[in-house]
Scaffold this active site. Structure first.
Site, short mmCIF file in Angstrom:
data_model
loop_
_atom_site.label_atom_id
_atom_site.label_comp_id
_atom_site.label_asym_id
_atom_site.label_seq_id
_atom_site.Cartn_x
_atom_site.Cartn_y
_atom_site.Cartn_z
N ARG A 19 -11.41 -24.65 0.39
CA ARG A 19 -10.29 -24.42 -0.56
C ARG A 19 -9.93 -25.72 -1.31
O ARG A 19 -8.74 -25.99 -1.54
CB ARG A 19 -9.05 -23.90 0.16
CG ARG A 19 -9.20 -22.58 0.86
CD ARG A 19 -9.42 -21.44 -0.13
NE ARG A 19 -9.20 -20.17 0.51
CZ ARG A 19 -10.12 -19.53 1.25
NH1 ARG A 19 -11.32 -20.03 1.40
NH2 ARG A 19 -9.83 -18.37 1.80
N SER A 56 -3.45 -15.74 2.04
CA SER A 56 -3.20 -16.74 3.09
C SER A 56 -2.23 -17.78 2.56
O SER A 56 -2.47 -18.37 1.51
CB SER A 56 -4.50 -17.46 3.46
OG SER A 56 -5.45 -16.57 3.94
N GLU A 66 -1.87 -23.42 1.67
CA GLU A 66 -3.05 -23.18 0.84
C GLU A 66 -2.58 -22.82 -0.56
O GLU A 66 -3.26 -23.05 -1.54
CB GLU A 66 -3.85 -22.06 1.50
CG GLU A 66 -5.22 -21.84 0.94
CD GLU A 66 -5.36 -20.52 0.25
OE1 GLU A 66 -6.48 -20.15 -0.07
OE2 GLU A 66 -4.32 -19.85 -0.01
N1 EPU Z 1 -5.83 -13.98 13.91
C1 EPU Z 1 -4.73 -13.90 14.75
N2 EPU Z 1 -3.62 -13.21 14.30
C2 EPU Z 1 -3.59 -12.61 13.10
C3 EPU Z 1 -4.73 -12.64 12.27
C4 EPU Z 1 -5.84 -13.35 12.70
O1 EPU Z 1 -4.73 -14.43 15.83
O2 EPU Z 1 -2.52 -12.04 12.76
C5 EPU Z 1 -7.00 -14.78 14.35
C6 EPU Z 1 -8.07 -13.97 15.02
O3 EPU Z 1 -8.63 -14.77 16.06
C7 EPU Z 1 -9.10 -13.78 13.93
C8 EPU Z 1 -8.99 -15.08 13.21
O4 EPU Z 1 -7.59 -15.39 13.22
O5 EPU Z 1 -10.37 -13.59 14.47
C9 EPU Z 1 -9.48 -15.06 11.77
O6 EPU Z 1 -8.80 -14.03 11.06
P1 EPU Z 1 -9.36 -13.44 9.68
O7 EPU Z 1 -10.79 -13.12 9.82
O8 EPU Z 1 -8.42 -12.38 9.25
O9 EPU Z 1 -9.34 -14.67 8.70
P2 EPU Z 1 -8.29 -15.82 8.43
O10 EPU Z 1 -8.77 -17.10 8.99
O11 EPU Z 1 -6.97 -15.38 8.86
C10 EPU Z 1 -9.53 -16.49 6.20
C11 EPU Z 1 -9.17 -16.76 4.76
C12 EPU Z 1 -8.87 -15.46 4.03
C13 EPU Z 1 -10.11 -14.59 4.09
C14 EPU Z 1 -10.48 -14.35 5.56
C15 EPU Z 1 -11.73 -13.56 5.72
C16 EPU Z 1 -8.12 -18.95 4.74
C17 EPU Z 1 -6.87 -19.73 4.55
N3 EPU Z 1 -8.01 -17.63 4.70
O12 EPU Z 1 -8.38 -15.92 6.81
O13 EPU Z 1 -8.60 -15.78 2.67
O14 EPU Z 1 -9.91 -13.35 3.44
O15 EPU Z 1 -10.65 -15.63 6.22
O16 EPU Z 1 -12.83 -14.36 5.45
O17 EPU Z 1 -9.18 -19.55 4.92
C18 EPU Z 1 -6.86 -16.25 1.13
O18 EPU Z 1 -7.39 -17.35 0.98
O19 EPU Z 1 -5.82 -15.93 0.50
C19 EPU Z 1 -7.43 -15.32 2.06
C20 EPU Z 1 -6.89 -14.13 2.32
#
Ligand code: EPU
Length: 346
Positions: free
Chosen positions: A165, A241, A337
């Site tokens: 990002r 995010s 972010e």
């Molecule tokens: N998790 C939790 N609680 C929650 C949600 C997630 O504990 O409420 C943990 C779980 O362990 C899960 C892990 O977080 O396995 C990762 O969650 P997720 O795959 O939903 O991805 P994220 O890290 O929360 C990132 C990006 C998103 C993107 C997703 C999918 C960033 C800041 N965010 O989110 O991007 O859609 O991966 O690839 O890197 C955005 O940038 O606006 C955005 C939505």
């Protein structure tokens, strides 16, 4: 060029904010005129370049000039014998329309980036990413106008300083370049990327054999995963995010893991790991909790939402409370972010 005075700036957080001037340009010549009028003329106004407003938090009205690109158009510029396809898109093209255009014409590589709100220019500035793909993996060049001297510059992807990002456009040269067009190197060959956690499971749940997935099915599945987790800004204001996932040294993670054995992590290269901020926030008890009119989303703890009537200051207050709790409990710093614009009222 179209100019508005005291104009409400669209933002998916649904927070009312006005720009003293809002200027939209339709092509590079118009952008050059904008530059002559507002920048090159030595006017002291502050400049903010916006896309669709899907990654912005306004703390106050903006006293300067807000610029928006309405440069549209998608062209297939070149096709190589090895199946590589060069696609050039205007900064004002809606990102997901570009993804749809490519999927519909048998041009591959953007499927996992389906359903991301925002426009092409901002995608290149922000290095958007999701489900194991990042914009930097497909960008070949970024064309921009230098707002210091009005000249045109073409950046090779290696000159964009891309990271998680991150780019030079939001880093050391923040505010200096207005992206006009972006060229992507895509492919006629469909080589689906199904490695990100949950993608294969979601395909199977939809009755699709992962090994036989079509580009359209992959796109639709990614969109439905997003829809299941992320709030729709039409109903609940948000900017996706709110925080980045923190990246820490392996030694730091090892210490944390000894205390919290179920803390997840992902390899971030260079001996570092990425910890899901959502996990940290959820563990601090914030998931679904509100502070005034702003809240932590109840299905994805990384997203802050406007429950209706929140101001930018309300969201910032929540942001700080979450950061403080994560810092206190885990010793880890969370960084927004989302781009925060305007003055902080203390
Ligand atoms: N998790 C939790 N609680 C929650 C949600 C997630 O504990 O409420 C943990 C779980 O362990 C899960 C892990 O977080 O396995 C990762 O969650 P997720 O795959 O939903 O991805 P994220 O890290 O929360 C990132 C990006 C998103 C993107 C997703 C999918 C960033 C800041 N965010 O989110 O991007 O859609 O991966 O690839 O890197 C955005 O940038 O606006 C955005 C939505």
């Amino acid at each position: 060029m179209t100019e508005y005075i005291d104009y409400p700036v669209t933002n998916t957080f649904g927070i009312p904010a006005k720009a003293a001037r809002f200027v939209e340009y339709a092509d590079v010549d118009e952008l050059r005129r904008v530059w002559e009028n507002f920048v090159g003329s030595g006017r002291p106004e502050e400049i903010l370049h916006v896309g669709a407003g899907s990654n912005l938090l306004f703390l106050s009205d903006f006293e300067g000039v807000v610029l928006h690109s309405a440069i549209r158009g998608i062209d297939v510029c070149a096709e190589a014998a090895d199946g590589k396809v060069c696609v050039r898109a205007g900064a004002g093209v809606v990102w997901d329309e570009l993804v749809d255009y490519c999927v519909g014409r048998g041009i591959h590589g953007l499927e996992n980036l389906s359903g991301i709100p925002g426009e092409v220019g901002a995608a290149a500035v922000q290095n958007i990413g999701a489900y194991g793909a990042e914009a930097k993996d497909v960008i070949s060049t970024v064309e921009a106008v230098d707002l210091h001297d009005g000249s045109m510059r073409v950046f090779e992807v290696t000159e964009c300083g891309y990271g998680y990002r991150q780019s030079v456009f939001k880093g050391k040269w923040r505010g200096r370049y207005a992206v006009t067009q972006v060229c992507l190197t895509l492919s006629r060959r469909f080589d689906p990327n199904l490695e990100y956690g949950g993608v294969r499971e979601a395909l199977r749940a939809g009755g699709i054999v992962p090994e036989a997935v079509t580009p359209r099915q992959l796109r639709d599945t990614i969109v439905s995963i997003r829809q299941a987790k992320l709030p729709d800004p039409m109903f609940e204001g948000n900017a996706g995010s709110f925080f980045k996932n923190p990246i820490v040294d392996r030694a730091v993670y090892a210490r944390l893991h000894a205390i919290f054995p179920d803390m997840p992590c992902y390899d971030a290269g260079d001996g570092r790991v990425k910890i899901p901020a959502a996990w940290l926030i959820e563990r601090c008890g914030w998931k679904g909790r509100a502070l005034g009119h702003a809240a932590v989303h109840d299905r994805q703890a990384l997203v802050l939402v406007n429950r209706g009537g929140a101001t930018g200051q309300d969201v910032l207050r929540l942001c700080r409370a979450v950061q403080a709790d994560v810092r206190e409990r885990f010793g880890v710093e969370l960084f927004p972010e989302v781009n925060i614009v305007g003055k902080v009222k203390e």
